[in-house]
Scaffold this motif. Sequence first.
Motif, mmCIF file in Angstrom:
data_model
loop_
_atom_site.group_PDB
_atom_site.id
_atom_site.type_symbol
_atom_site.label_atom_id
_atom_site.label_comp_id
_atom_site.label_asym_id
_atom_site.label_seq_id
_atom_site.Cartn_x
_atom_site.Cartn_y
_atom_site.Cartn_z
ATOM 1 N N UNK A 1 12.889 -2.533 1.589
ATOM 2 C CA UNK A 1 13.584 -2.188 2.835
ATOM 3 C C UNK A 1 13.204 -0.781 3.258
ATOM 4 N N UNK A 2 13.046 0.100 2.279
ATOM 5 C CA UNK A 2 12.458 1.415 2.565
ATOM 6 C C UNK A 2 11.575 1.760 1.382
ATOM 7 N N UNK B 1 0.818 -1.213 0.000
ATOM 8 C CA UNK B 1 0.000 0.000 0.000
ATOM 9 C C UNK B 1 0.851 1.261 0.000
ATOM 10 N N UNK B 2 1.862 1.331 0.873
ATOM 11 C CA UNK B 2 2.706 2.534 0.941
ATOM 12 C C UNK B 2 3.466 2.732 -0.349
ATOM 13 N N UNK B 3 3.990 1.637 -0.894
ATOM 14 C CA UNK B 3 4.770 1.738 -2.137
ATOM 15 C C UNK B 3 3.859 2.197 -3.283
ATOM 16 N N UNK B 4 2.686 1.588 -3.387
ATOM 17 C CA UNK B 4 1.770 1.977 -4.474
ATOM 18 C C UNK B 4 1.294 3.412 -4.322
ATOM 19 N N UNK B 5 1.020 3.807 -3.079
ATOM 20 C CA UNK B 5 0.585 5.180 -2.815
ATOM 21 C C UNK B 5 1.597 6.165 -3.375
ATOM 22 N N UNK B 6 2.860 5.872 -3.169
ATOM 23 C CA UNK B 6 3.941 6.744 -3.647
ATOM 24 C C UNK B 6 4.048 6.691 -5.178
ATOM 25 N N UNK C 1 10.389 2.241 -4.287
ATOM 26 C CA UNK C 1 9.725 3.051 -5.319
ATOM 27 C C UNK C 1 10.715 3.380 -6.444
ATOM 28 N N UNK C 2 11.959 3.705 -6.094
ATOM 29 C CA UNK C 2 12.885 4.021 -7.189
ATOM 30 C C UNK C 2 13.184 2.770 -8.020
ATOM 31 N N UNK C 3 13.185 1.606 -7.386
ATOM 32 C CA UNK C 3 13.397 0.363 -8.161
ATOM 33 C C UNK C 3 12.215 0.116 -9.105
ATOM 34 N N UNK C 4 11.008 0.216 -8.567
ATOM 35 C CA UNK C 4 9.827 -0.087 -9.400
ATOM 36 C C UNK C 4 9.674 0.962 -10.505
ATOM 37 N N UNK C 5 9.975 2.210 -10.182
ATOM 38 C CA UNK C 5 9.904 3.246 -11.218
ATOM 39 C C UNK C 5 10.856 2.893 -12.357
ATOM 40 N N UNK C 6 12.053 2.444 -12.011
ATOM 41 C CA UNK C 6 13.009 2.089 -13.064
ATOM 42 C C UNK C 6 12.536 0.887 -13.881
ATOM 43 N N UNK C 7 11.927 -0.075 -13.196
ATOM 44 C CA UNK C 7 11.383 -1.236 -13.917
ATOM 45 C C UNK C 7 10.335 -0.756 -14.928
#
Length: 297
Positions: free
Chosen positions: A170-171, A19-24, A176-182
């Motif tokens: 982990x944070x 949830x937190x990751x998707x929210x961001x 978020x920066x990993x998924x954005x890059x994917x």
Amino acid sequence: MKNKGKVIIISGPSGVGKGSVNGELLTNKDLKLEYSVSMTTRAPREGEVNGVNYFFVSKEEFANAIVNNELIEYANFVGNSYGTPRKYVEEKLNQGKNVILEIEVDGATQVLRNEENVLSIFLMPPTLNELESRIKGRATESDDKIKARLDKALLEIPLKHNYDYVVENDSVENAVSKITDILIREKCTASNDESKFKELVKIVENIVDQKYTYFINNWEANVKLLAHNKEAKKEANDFDARGELIKILSSEVYRKTLAHGDFSKINDIEYVDFKIQKLMFKINFFSIKQRSDFSGD
Ligand code: 5GP
């Protein structure tokens, strides 16, 4: 006709922080992401809003949705039903938008089986202890429900290899920066940014050319020496060990950093060099065929 959007599955155990990751992720408009609100028979937690967090429905309403084929997928999760309404997802995909499904693994398996154009990401907790504290930290559920969620996590985590990418949370910032890059790498965005993977390949090329020519030559010679029939000889003659090595090392450094690492280092030469030193032990310099997955350790 407009290109159809992609279904983006973000799965992973309860409490991992989907949830937190998707929210961001949803705050980044370049990613053209839409969030699919699920239907559930679970009672709302404090602060949850009908139509925003979930569509909270009765068991009967849920059963009707299944019968009327209104759900793309559905699953039971520790005593409650959860499902993805079809209409919204199809509408958004047809508009060329990418739709995030934040779902558990049984539902993800159904989507992977039945839908085209799916990108799947499995979020991992840094440790099981951390997952335990995150689930307990929510303090919204009884002890036996907490236990059931942890038990379920232990069954879900081994299925992570069914996903296109495994990302450690982990944070939130790092995940978020990993998924954005994917998403950039998979061409899911409106932005002109380049995936960090491209720069990584250039760094790997330089390191390989500076340090590993001897091993590349050995590899090509070994493969030729061991080729005993016409077909194998032709394959050995065409074998480009340098290209193959660069391909394997780049994708492994990328994959390993997503699964466990600080993504801000992905284009740092020293970091990449160190990762490659370790990966070189795993190359089989006697065969063209390599293990497709070095992650067994
Ligand atoms: P929670 O009760 O913590 O909100 O959700 C329990 C689990 O169900 C979480 O892993 C969550 O991601 C998953 N989930 C939420 N919505 C759906 C859905 O529509 N389908 C499936 N299969 N799982 C869902």
